[in-house]
Write an enzyme that holds these catalytic residues in place. Structure first.
Site, PDB file in Angstrom:
ATOM      1  N   ARG A 190       0.997  -0.954  -0.019  1.00 45.30           N
ATOM      2  CA  ARG A 190       0.112  -0.062  -0.139  1.00 45.30           C
ATOM      3  C   ARG A 190       1.020   1.210  -0.065  1.00 45.30           C
ATOM      4  NH1 ARG A 190      -5.125   1.507   3.590  1.00 45.30           N
ATOM      5  NH2 ARG A 190      -5.986   0.364   1.777  1.00 45.30           N
ATOM      6  N   HIS A 242      -7.394   1.094  -6.311  1.00 46.62           N
ATOM      7  CA  HIS A 242      -7.736  -0.118  -5.168  1.00 46.62           C
ATOM      8  C   HIS A 242      -8.443  -1.249  -5.265  1.00 46.62           C
ATOM      9  CE1 HIS A 242      -7.702  -1.142  -0.863  1.00 46.62           C
ATOM     10  NE2 HIS A 242      -8.837  -0.226  -0.649  1.00 46.62           N
ATOM     11  N   GLN A 285     -10.387  -3.811  -2.964  1.00 45.80           N
ATOM     12  CA  GLN A 285     -11.689  -3.302  -2.453  1.00 45.80           C
ATOM     13  C   GLN A 285     -12.645  -3.792  -3.253  1.00 45.80           C
ATOM     14  OE1 GLN A 285     -12.263  -1.670   0.436  1.00 45.80           O
ATOM     15  NE2 GLN A 285     -14.185  -2.242   0.042  1.00 45.80           N
ATOM     16  N   ASP A 294     -17.154   7.625  -1.575  1.00 47.09           N
ATOM     17  CA  ASP A 294     -15.877   7.394  -0.929  1.00 47.09           C
ATOM     18  C   ASP A 294     -15.476   8.902  -0.091  1.00 47.09           C
ATOM     19  OD1 ASP A 294     -13.343   6.361   0.236  1.00 47.09           O
ATOM     20  OD2 ASP A 294     -12.430   6.673  -1.733  1.00 47.09           O
ATOM     21  N   CYS A 338     -16.167   2.045   0.855  1.00 46.21           N
ATOM     22  CA  CYS A 338     -15.212   1.265   1.163  1.00 46.21           C
ATOM     23  C   CYS A 338     -14.722   1.486   2.610  1.00 46.21           C
ATOM     24  CB  CYS A 338     -13.971   1.546   0.425  1.00 46.21           C
ATOM     25  SG  CYS A 338     -13.326   3.327   0.352  1.00 46.21           S
ATOM     26  N   ARG A 391     -13.637  -8.324   2.525  1.00 40.35           N
ATOM     27  CA  ARG A 391     -12.249  -7.950   1.932  1.00 40.35           C
ATOM     28  C   ARG A 391     -11.347  -9.317   2.563  1.00 40.35           C
ATOM     29  NH1 ARG A 391     -10.065  -3.015   1.941  1.00 40.35           N
ATOM     30  NH2 ARG A 391      -8.377  -4.073   1.137  1.00 40.35           N
TER      31      ARG A 391
HETATM   32  N1  NVA Z   1      -9.776   6.907  -1.392  1.00 38.05           N
HETATM   33  C1  NVA Z   1      -9.390   6.246  -0.293  1.00 38.05           C
HETATM   34  C2  NVA Z   1      -9.898   5.004   0.006  1.00 38.05           C
HETATM   35  C3  NVA Z   1      -9.531   4.670   1.376  1.00 38.05           C
HETATM   36  C4  NVA Z   1      -9.619   3.050   1.636  1.00 38.05           C
HETATM   37  C5  NVA Z   1      -7.956   6.750   0.166  1.00 38.05           C
HETATM   38  O1  NVA Z   1      -7.229   6.541  -0.764  1.00 38.05           O
HETATM   39  O2  NVA Z   1      -7.658   7.015   1.220  1.00 38.05           O
HETATM   40  N1   CP Z   2     -11.130   0.275   2.681  1.00 41.27           N
HETATM   41  C1   CP Z   2      -9.891  -0.017   3.038  1.00 41.27           C
HETATM   42  O1   CP Z   2      -9.036  -0.021   2.488  1.00 41.27           O
HETATM   43  O2   CP Z   2      -9.775   0.277   4.590  1.00 41.27           O
HETATM   44  P1   CP Z   2      -8.443   0.585   5.270  1.00 41.27           P
HETATM   45  O3   CP Z   2      -7.832   1.713   4.717  1.00 41.27           O
HETATM   46  O4   CP Z   2      -8.645   0.532   6.743  1.00 41.27           O
HETATM   47  O5   CP Z   2      -7.490  -0.417   4.771  1.00 41.27           O
END
Ligand code: NVA
Ligand code: CP
Length: 300
Positions: free
Chosen positions: A104, A131, A134, A219, A259, A287
């Protein structure tokens, strides 16, 4: 044979994605009935997190244990990643020891670079661009509640961000219509708009996007790394809140997904996310099951 990775939904064919989703549903049933298969005994997954996470970390780590393997949490604070060891070297070294790597991070190019130098499968656990994990969970949730998503209409409300891009890829791969409503200056990346134009449309009116929608998704307005833009974004996104009025313009039995983490009172009201059309807790749970299907496929 070159190593297989899961960096975007486009790395798997539509048939392969459907097979993964079917296996995810099966693994969930097996777990709940006490017959948990362990095909990844003695396998390890390295998990590199350069951004925060609750769901991704817990689901990958728990998933590896349930499959008979082990996961290692690696943070830039206490590894050499944070001290500038080249990505190429980190990839070569880790892949001499572990059986898979989940990453990540911020720039998508860094995951691509890591994968290019890794001799073991690399899984994208979120980048600024996409992502995909997800989406496996979201699609599993849809399939469980409603069957195949082919031909359905999905409304994406809010930022044209990483999640939006993965929904655009999913629309192409699984053959559904995606209506995106976003402020003009927060539209999805033009490359995604061009590549997916047969299945997606972009509007700047939320009410237009939800018309005939079977699924409404949103989101956060400010993603990880955009914390300083939070106040500005709160102003610009005012008309892109999923509330009861907006949801009532979608199909009567439309589902709601997010998500998570969610900001009640911003992109979604409490009434919607905690209401009868919301399936966000199934989505979060999935997930685990969806990524177990992915890891079984990539690592065994
Ligand atoms: N769009 C959000 C998704 C988090 C799971 C981010 O990138 O922070
Ligand atoms: N939806 C998601 O990816 O959650 P986290 O940021 O908690 O991993």
């Amino acid at each position: 044979m070159s190593t297989r990775h899961f960096l975007t939904l486009l790395d798997y064919s539509p048939d392969e994605l459907r097979a993964l989703l079917a296996r995810a549903i099966e693994l969930k049933k097996l777990l709940k009935s006490g017959q948990n298969p362990t095909p990844l005994q003695n396998k390890t997954l390295a998990m590199i997190f350069e951004k925060s996470s609750t769901r991704t970390r817990v689901s990958f780590e728990t998933g590896m244990v349930q499959l008979g393997g082990h996961a290692l949490f690696l943070s830039p604070r206490d590894t050499q990643f944070g001290r500038g060891e080249p990505i190429e070297d980190s990839a070569r070294v880790l892949s001499r020891m572990v059986d898979g790597v989940m990453i990540r991070t911020f720039e998508h190019e860094n995951v691509e670079k890591f994968a290019a130098h890794s001799s073991v499968p690399v899984i994208n656990g979120l980048t600024d661009l996409v992502h995909p994990c997800q989406l496996l969970a979201d699609m599993q949730t849809w399939f469980e509640h409603r069957g195949d998503i082919k031909g359905a209409t999905v409304a994406w409300i809010g930022d044209g961000n990483n999640m939006c891009h993965s929904y655009m890829n999913a629309a192409m791969q699984l053959d559904f219509q995606l209506n995106i409503a976003c402020p003009e200056t927060y539209s999805p990346h033009p490359k995604f708009v061009t590549q997916t134009k047969s299945k997606t449309m972009v509007t700047h009116e939320a009410s237009e996007a939800v018309k005939n929608a079977d699924l409404v998704v949103t989101d956060v307005w400010a993603s990880m790394g955009q914390e300083e833009e939070q106040l500005e974004r709160q102003k610009v996104f005012q008309n892109f809140q999923v509330n009861k009025e907006l949801l009532s313009l979608a199909n009567k039995d439309a589902l709601f997904m997010h998500c998570l983490p969610a900001h009640r009172g911003e992109e979604v009201t409490a009434e919607v996310i905690d209401g009868p059309q919301s399936v966000v807790w199934d989505e979060a749970e999935n997930r685990l099951h969806a990524q177990k299907a992915l890891m079984e496929n990539l690592l065994s």
